[in-house]
Design a protein around this motif. Sequence first.
Motif, short mmCIF file in Angstrom:
data_model
loop_
_atom_site.label_atom_id
_atom_site.label_comp_id
_atom_site.label_asym_id
_atom_site.label_seq_id
_atom_site.Cartn_x
_atom_site.Cartn_y
_atom_site.Cartn_z
N UNK A 181 88.96 0.53 58.45
CA UNK A 181 87.93 -0.47 57.33
C UNK A 181 89.06 -1.34 56.65
N UNK A 182 87.97 -2.74 56.14
CA UNK A 182 88.08 -3.00 55.01
C UNK A 182 87.42 -2.13 54.09
N UNK A 183 87.30 -2.76 52.85
CA UNK A 183 87.12 -1.73 51.43
C UNK A 183 86.77 -2.46 50.20
N UNK A 184 86.60 -2.72 49.19
CA UNK A 184 86.13 -3.14 48.24
C UNK A 184 87.49 -2.44 47.00
N UNK A 185 86.97 -1.45 47.50
CA UNK A 185 87.96 -0.66 45.99
C UNK A 185 88.10 0.99 47.05
N UNK A 186 89.69 0.84 46.90
CA UNK A 186 90.13 2.10 47.95
C UNK A 186 91.42 3.02 47.12
N UNK A 187 90.96 3.73 47.27
CA UNK A 187 92.47 5.17 46.58
C UNK A 187 93.05 6.32 46.72
N UNK A 188 93.82 5.78 46.59
CA UNK A 188 94.40 7.34 48.06
C UNK A 188 94.23 8.53 46.99
N UNK A 189 94.48 8.60 45.75
CA UNK A 189 94.11 9.38 45.20
C UNK A 189 93.16 9.34 44.23
N UNK A 190 93.75 10.39 42.94
CA UNK A 190 92.15 10.67 42.19
C UNK A 190 92.45 8.97 40.96
N UNK A 191 90.50 9.14 41.19
CA UNK A 191 90.12 7.95 40.48
C UNK A 191 88.98 8.35 39.22
N UNK A 192 89.53 7.83 37.51
CA UNK A 192 88.22 8.22 36.91
C UNK A 192 88.19 6.86 36.54
N UNK A 193 86.82 6.85 36.19
CA UNK A 193 85.97 5.62 35.26
C UNK A 193 85.48 6.39 34.60
N UNK A 194 85.95 5.87 32.66
CA UNK A 194 85.80 6.26 31.52
C UNK A 194 84.93 5.23 31.07
N UNK A 195 85.16 3.95 31.57
CA UNK A 195 83.70 3.01 30.78
C UNK A 195 83.78 1.40 31.97
N UNK A 196 83.75 0.62 31.40
CA UNK A 196 84.13 -0.47 32.05
C UNK A 196 82.62 -0.74 33.03
N UNK A 197 82.63 -2.21 33.65
CA UNK A 197 82.07 -2.28 34.71
C UNK A 197 82.87 -2.21 35.86
N UNK A 198 82.11 -1.64 37.42
CA UNK A 198 83.01 -1.92 38.73
C UNK A 198 81.57 -2.59 39.29
N UNK A 199 81.28 -3.40 39.85
CA UNK A 199 80.63 -3.80 41.20
C UNK A 199 81.72 -4.32 42.05
N UNK A 200 81.45 -3.90 43.68
CA UNK A 200 81.88 -3.67 44.43
C UNK A 200 80.94 -3.75 45.85
N UNK A 201 81.37 -4.64 46.38
CA UNK A 201 80.76 -5.60 47.96
C UNK A 201 81.44 -5.28 49.25
N UNK A 202 80.76 -4.45 50.28
CA UNK A 202 81.84 -5.05 51.52
C UNK A 202 80.82 -5.76 52.08
N UNK A 203 80.81 -6.30 53.24
CA UNK A 203 80.03 -6.84 53.75
C UNK A 203 80.61 -7.07 55.71
#
Length: 404
Positions: free
Chosen positions: A297-319
């Motif tokens: 399947x598709x993904x807007x964001x794909x991480x094989x290992x660790x993901x840390x979000x400390x700040x910023x803006x993430x907007x993800x859409x899969x249709x």
Amino acid sequence: MKKFLRYSLFLSALTLVMASCQKDDTDMADIIAQYQVEPVNIELDYSELTETPDVPVTDESDSTYNDYVENSAWNKVININFDGGNVAIAGTVPGVSVQTNGAHVTIMNMSGPVKFIVSGKTTDGSLKFYGDKRFQILLNGAEITNPHGAAINNQGSKSLYVVLADGTANRLQDGTNYTMVDEEDQKAALFSEGQIIFSGKGELSVIAVGRGGIRSDDYIRIRPGVKISVNSSALDGLRANDGIIIDGGVINIMTSGVGAKGMRSEGFMQVNGGRLVAISKGDCRIENTDGVMDTTACAALYCDTLLNVNGGILKLLATGDGGKGMNAKQDVAIYGGKFEAVATGTREIKKPKGVKIDGNFAITDGYFYTYSRRSDPLDVSGSTMIATGYKTYDLGPKVITIAY
């Protein structure tokens, strides 16, 4: 907790409600309306973003010291100016050889830090680099299309600094049919065997029709001030083997290929600032290997290992069918910032999910929102930890919102 919500339970409950209402005059429209939730709108966003000043690390013992282009002396300079089917080279540096074939440029760099200032336009040209030395490409109003492969191809394993000259617009595009060279990779319109570090206050647009948009076989760092736009109709938009660090910048990614990922990190991923909008429109990729069917399947964001979000803006859409807003194979931790993931695709082959995490999930601050029209908005295989102190903690039939 395996999952926050199970959409099937909602359907069962709604069926029971409808059956009971057949015996009275209850208005079913009012009951059904509460479940007809529309997601937040996610679209590409090129607007200006106010960011804190980007201060280079000056401590040479710091592991990130070499990620800052300011920490090297760039007194060796070669100018490359494209002009249609021709290219003009100005400047010579001992240990650097430059060969041209029409507007296709091949460079062997054995001289250490060299700055290549690239400008002009070509619809049949490219830049290819050899040599295990760090170097800088200053894109100064460059538009490069290579019908035969990557527009920029770095075969060296050291750092590639891509600097976007302030106020300039730059464009890279690959071709549908790549001319391959034995034992050499070219996996995207902008490809590097080594690290890619983006900086500057200009714009870069990448159009990928043959392979991926931006790809590193090492890691990618994106610094504040840059504006990067990727549109890939083939493979992944932006991908790195060893990690992705987003310190800032405005990043817009659109992918439409089957099984394609908007942004993919095979190593760790860390988001410290900036704004990322990734939209995946592709359906599942179906492959038959020795009689065994495999679906991706598709993904807007794909991480094989660790993901840390400390700040910023993430907007993800899969249709697309079975698409995921985010698909993480290990742990995800959110310590701040704003995170939104939406899945609106069908579920003919795969289940579309706002967020799918195969490891553990933790949130201690920031804003988290996930939506799925036809399946679970959040699917966590490991443990879930939600820190106290939140102001909003809503679990609806299709939406989960957590805000601090």
